[in-house]
Enzyme design. Structure first.
Site, PDB file in Angstrom:
ATOM      1  N   LYS A 110      17.322 -36.061  68.277  1.00  0.00           N
ATOM      2  CA  LYS A 110      18.127 -35.519  69.374  1.00  0.00           C
ATOM      3  C   LYS A 110      19.606 -35.866  69.238  1.00  0.00           C
ATOM      4  O   LYS A 110      20.457 -35.191  69.794  1.00  0.00           O
ATOM      5  CB  LYS A 110      17.568 -35.988  70.707  1.00  0.00           C
ATOM      6  CG  LYS A 110      16.198 -35.368  70.977  1.00  0.00           C
ATOM      7  CD  LYS A 110      15.708 -35.587  72.376  1.00  0.00           C
ATOM      8  CE  LYS A 110      14.451 -34.785  72.642  1.00  0.00           C
ATOM      9  NZ  LYS A 110      13.244 -35.376  72.020  1.00  0.00           N
TER      10      LYS A 110
HETATM   11  C1  LIG Z   1      12.113 -34.647  71.745  1.00  0.00           C
HETATM   12  C2  LIG Z   1      11.241 -35.084  70.652  1.00  0.00           C
HETATM   13  C3  LIG Z   1      10.265 -34.227  70.080  1.00  0.00           C
HETATM   14  C4  LIG Z   1      10.006 -32.830  70.627  1.00  0.00           C
HETATM   15  O1  LIG Z   1      11.053 -31.912  70.372  1.00  0.00           O
HETATM   16  P1  LIG Z   1      11.145 -30.523  71.146  1.00  0.00           P
HETATM   17  O2  LIG Z   1      12.475 -29.945  70.800  1.00  0.00           O
HETATM   18  O3  LIG Z   1      11.019 -30.838  72.613  1.00  0.00           O
HETATM   19  O4  LIG Z   1      10.014 -29.651  70.668  1.00  0.00           O
HETATM   20  C5  LIG Z   1       9.551 -34.684  68.996  1.00  0.00           C
HETATM   21  N1  LIG Z   1       9.729 -35.939  68.495  1.00  0.00           N
HETATM   22  C6  LIG Z   1      10.636 -36.797  69.020  1.00  0.00           C
HETATM   23  C7  LIG Z   1      10.773 -38.147  68.435  1.00  0.00           C
HETATM   24  C8  LIG Z   1      11.434 -36.400  70.111  1.00  0.00           C
HETATM   25  O5  LIG Z   1      12.335 -37.259  70.624  1.00  0.00           O
END
Ligand SMILES: *Cc1c(COP(=O)(O)O)cnc(C)c1O
Length: 452
Positions: A110
């Site tokens: 993210k």
């Molecule tokens: C947010 C997150 C996901 C999921 O991603 P999306 O974009 O919501 O599909 C998967 N793995 C981790 C470690 C995350 O922080």
């Protein structure tokens, strides 16, 4: 470049406006009005560093931001990553590679979007002179990454709600040990859903929204999607030429933001073989791709908590393409889903997607097997991607978090707890959180009392 809402009832807006608004006023999500063909750029892009590529890609969409400013925004965003390649590819075996997306400040993918989004907000405040208030609810990773992206940004005050006692201790420290004056982590009594509910109610209060300049950082924000497209492109360009169009990307998935970001490159004519949507036991998307039924699951807390969702908000964006841009039909389907908690598609078929689902019992075993076979440690989210893979196919697995972020799973996998220097350093910092009730009123008044 103009951006339109999936529900067709909001006017088209510029890039900056779409980013500032987050959700469109008609309740839909923003998408580019049309996608550029990127194939004629590829030979130039092949040689670029990560931030050069990101700038070149964003220039096609963020046409209302001055080039030199955009370049600064992008360069700065990736300057705090700890790996010089930003998103390195590790080869486990000839047909199985991993794209590591956890070298940013909070050790999860993210950061790619939120480091950039923080800079976009700051530039916008400088341009418009209008201050912004950021409000979001988190089950852990988003909040930490949002806070790291917005830390110390002038004109931005950040309020992140999290369910008290229900995020991992490390995630809580990432949110509370910032020693920063513009960040307010709010520990809410109740669950993540209670927090999310309050946030939705506050966003629906348009007077309040306007009064405090409210904006959202969750994955419905278009800038987050586009920022994530870049690492798919970067990885695709790094693959051997003969592998590029026959490698499947495997993506640990919750809200469908990450995998959608990769898929839109196919709309720009990048020849990608396909995407495997890897869910945990919260398998709403697996059921969709398998049976054509989109229905609310029973929420279940798992070892891969950042993928614990009931609805996958970004599915609405894919639906827009499935329906060929028929916004009326889309609005109808979303209304039926909101009312009944499910929608059954007749012959649901979208080219380019497969799916899989992993239950909690399987996660420690998968982690252990990968460690034994490749001497490579994955986090519990990434582990979910190692299911239903076909030995004769080529895969690139997206590693979404650093193992040290979720240390508790390793005991179950009979492995030592991994550590990270970044997380260790947090332990020396002062922690600060605010206890607030989960009602929208309580949160609204806390915000009003604390915006500068
Ligand atoms: C947010 C997150 C996901 C999921 O991603 P999306 O974009 O919501 O599909 C998967 N793995 C981790 C470690 C995350 O922080």
């Amino acid at each position: 470049m103009k951006f339109v809402s999936t529900r067709g009832q909001a006017g088209s807006v510029s890039f900056s406006e779409a980013v500032a608004q987050g959700l469109a006023p008609d309740g839909g999500l923003y998408l580019p009005f049309e996608f550029p063909d990127i194939t004629h750029f590829l030979s130039d892009w092949e040689k670029m560093s990560y931030s050069e590529l990101c700038f070149s890609f964003f220039r096609l969409f963020a046409t209302d931001i001055k080039e030199d400013i955009l370049r600064e925004i992008v360069e700065d965003a990736y300057s705090r990553f700890s790996h010089n390649e930003i998103a390195p590819i590790i080869s486990l075996e000839e047909n199985l590679k991993v794209l590591e997306l956890f070298h940013g400040p909070t050790l999860a993918f993210k950061d790619f979007a939120l480091q950039l989004l923080g800079n976009l907000y700051e530039a916008q405040i400088q341009r418009s002179g209008r201050k912004l208030t950021i409000l979001g609810a988190t089950s852990g990773d988003t909040g930490a990454a949002a806070i790291a992206g917005l830390l110390g940004k002038k004109g931005v005050t950040v309020f992140i709600l999290f369910p008290d006692g229900k995020v991992s201790p490390l995630q809580e420290m990432q949110m509370t040990c910032t020693e920063s004056e513009n960040v307010f982590p709010l520990a809410i009594e109740g669950t993540f859903d209670d927090a999310q509910h309050a946030v939705k109610e506050i966003f629906a209060d348009l007077d309040f929204k306007k009064k405090v300049g409210l904006s959202a950082v969750n994955s419905i924000n278009l800038a987050r999607i586009l920022a994530q497209s870049v690492y798919y492109l970067f990885a695709w360009l790094k693959l051997e030429e003969e592998d590029r169009s026959n490698t499947t990307f495997v993506v640990p998935t919750g809200n469908f933001g990450n995998v959608f970001a990769g898929w839109i490159l196919t709309k720009m004519n990048l020849p990608i073989k396909g995407f495997q949507v890897a869910t945990n036991q919260n398998d709403v998307l697996h059921r969709l791709f398998k049976y054509g039924q989109y229905s609310l699951g029973e929420f279940s807390q798992s070892l891969a908590p950042s993928m614990d969702i009931q609805v996958a908000s970004n599915f609405e964006r894919l639906l827009y393409f499935i329906l060929d841009g028929d916004t009326q039909k889309l609005t109808q389907i979303m209304a039926i889903f909101a009312k009944d908690g499910k929608y059954c598609f007749e012959d649901f078929k979208v080219d380019g997607f497969t799916s899989s689902s992993v239950c909690d019992d399987e996660i420690p075993e998968i982690i252990q097997n990968i460690q034994n076979k490749y001497n490579y440690l994955v986090d519990p989210h990434t582990a979910c991607a190692f299911k239903d893979l076909n030995v004769s196919e080529k895969y690139l697995i997206l590693a979404t978090a650093h193992p040290a972020k979720f240390p508790n799973v390793y005991e179950k996998a009979l492995l030592p707890k991994p550590k990270s220097a970044i997380l260790e350093k947090l332990k020396d910092k002062k922690s600060l959180k605010f206890s607030v009730g989960s009602s929208a009123d309580a949160i609204r008044s806390f915000i009003e009392d604390n915006i500068s």
